[in-house]
Scaffold this active site. Structure first.
Site, mmCIF file in Angstrom:
data_model
loop_
_atom_site.group_PDB
_atom_site.id
_atom_site.type_symbol
_atom_site.label_atom_id
_atom_site.label_comp_id
_atom_site.label_asym_id
_atom_site.label_seq_id
_atom_site.Cartn_x
_atom_site.Cartn_y
_atom_site.Cartn_z
ATOM 1 N N HIS A 193 -4.515 -4.747 -14.297
ATOM 2 C CA HIS A 193 -4.423 -6.442 -13.693
ATOM 3 C C HIS A 193 -5.373 -7.643 -14.507
ATOM 4 O O HIS A 193 -5.671 -7.242 -16.093
ATOM 5 C CB HIS A 193 -6.188 -5.924 -13.400
ATOM 6 C CG HIS A 193 -6.436 -4.283 -12.619
ATOM 7 N ND1 HIS A 193 -6.559 -4.025 -10.895
ATOM 8 C CD2 HIS A 193 -6.531 -2.932 -12.855
ATOM 9 C CE1 HIS A 193 -6.793 -2.743 -10.600
ATOM 10 N NE2 HIS A 193 -6.620 -1.668 -12.152
ATOM 11 N N HIS A 248 -0.554 0.751 -15.070
ATOM 12 C CA HIS A 248 -1.098 -0.816 -14.883
ATOM 13 C C HIS A 248 -1.916 -1.727 -15.044
ATOM 14 O O HIS A 248 -2.772 -1.380 -15.590
ATOM 15 C CB HIS A 248 -0.966 -1.270 -13.104
ATOM 16 C CG HIS A 248 -2.047 -0.436 -12.659
ATOM 17 N ND1 HIS A 248 -2.428 0.674 -12.388
ATOM 18 C CD2 HIS A 248 -3.372 -0.385 -11.903
ATOM 19 C CE1 HIS A 248 -3.626 1.701 -12.504
ATOM 20 N NE2 HIS A 248 -3.914 0.556 -11.343
HETATM 21 P P1 AMP Z 1 -6.746 0.829 -10.260
HETATM 22 O O1 AMP Z 1 -7.799 1.766 -9.307
HETATM 23 O O2 AMP Z 1 -7.074 0.711 -11.965
HETATM 24 O O3 AMP Z 1 -5.782 2.196 -9.900
HETATM 25 O O4 AMP Z 1 -5.886 0.401 -9.543
HETATM 26 C C1 AMP Z 1 -5.267 0.154 -8.591
HETATM 27 C C2 AMP Z 1 -4.767 -1.112 -7.753
HETATM 28 O O5 AMP Z 1 -3.477 -1.254 -6.825
HETATM 29 C C3 AMP Z 1 -5.821 -1.758 -7.081
HETATM 30 O O6 AMP Z 1 -6.168 -2.307 -6.751
HETATM 31 C C4 AMP Z 1 -5.356 -1.349 -5.670
HETATM 32 O O7 AMP Z 1 -6.053 -2.738 -5.160
HETATM 33 C C5 AMP Z 1 -3.447 -2.141 -5.956
HETATM 34 N N1 AMP Z 1 -2.872 -1.369 -4.892
HETATM 35 C C6 AMP Z 1 -2.704 -0.451 -4.361
HETATM 36 N N2 AMP Z 1 -1.568 0.000 -3.730
HETATM 37 C C7 AMP Z 1 -1.074 -0.956 -3.952
HETATM 38 C C8 AMP Z 1 0.248 -1.661 -3.066
HETATM 39 N N3 AMP Z 1 1.048 -0.643 -2.449
HETATM 40 N N4 AMP Z 1 0.841 -2.306 -2.950
HETATM 41 C C9 AMP Z 1 -0.362 -4.006 -4.322
HETATM 42 N N5 AMP Z 1 -1.753 -2.766 -4.776
HETATM 43 C C10 AMP Z 1 -1.839 -2.523 -4.362
#
Ligand code: AMP
Ligand code: ZN
Length: 138
Positions: free
Chosen positions: A103, A101
């Site tokens: 950001h 993903h």
């Molecule tokens: P990372 O730390 O780069 O793996 O980012 C994961 C991101 O996903 C974090 O910023 C979380 O806040 C976000 N996240 C986790 N679960 C969900 C969800 N169900 N819907 C939207 N964002 C999410």
């Protein structure tokens, strides 16, 4: 390919609801539930790739044009002053969801720090030695 145990696969497929900004046949762009700033969004490919190293070239080549489109919409609609793209690979790098993903984090004057590092001071020799290691692995 989807991974049945992956929450982002389920969100990207619409099986788990999300606040969606954009969707096409390859991607869904959603609001981050733990937003670091107003408008923090995530670009999710619909197919499962654990990280950047696994991402296929066709999907990879569509990610930045999409990020550009979303960025322009964010700058226009949110009155933000800048925007960071962040992409974590591996637990040590802060990745918590093992589905690629990107950001997209709008930034505002006087807003919270989002990404910080302390600049180092490697010597020219150290830089060359490290560069050579990476070059040889290409
Ligand atoms: P990372 O730390 O780069 O793996 O980012 C994961 C991101 O996903 C974090 O910023 C979380 O806040 C976000 N996240 C986790 N679960 C969900 C969800 N169900 N819907 C939207 N964002 C999410
Ligand atoms: Zn997945």
């Amino acid at each position: 390919m989807k991974d049945n145990n992956c929450i982002f696969c389920k969100i990207a497929a619409g099986e788990i609801p999300s606040k969606t900004i954009y969707e096409d046949d390859k991607f869904r762009v959603i609001m981050d539930l733990g937003a670091a700033s107003e408008g923090h969004a995530l670009i999710l490919p619909k197919d499962h790739y654990a990280n950047l190293m696994e991402l296929d070239e066709e999907t990879a080549s569509s990610v930045l044009p999409l990020a550009g489109k979303i960025s322009r919409a964010m700058m226009k609609s949110l009155d933000c002053d800048g925007l960071n793209l962040v992409q974590n690979n591996g637990e040590e790098a802060g990745q918590t969801v093992m589905h690629f993903h990107l950001h997209m984090i709008p930034r505002y004057k006087g807003g919270n720090e989002v990404i910080e590092w302390k600049p180092g001071s490697p010597s020219a020799e150290e830089l060359e030695e490290t560069a050579a290691k990476i070059r040889e692995a290409l």
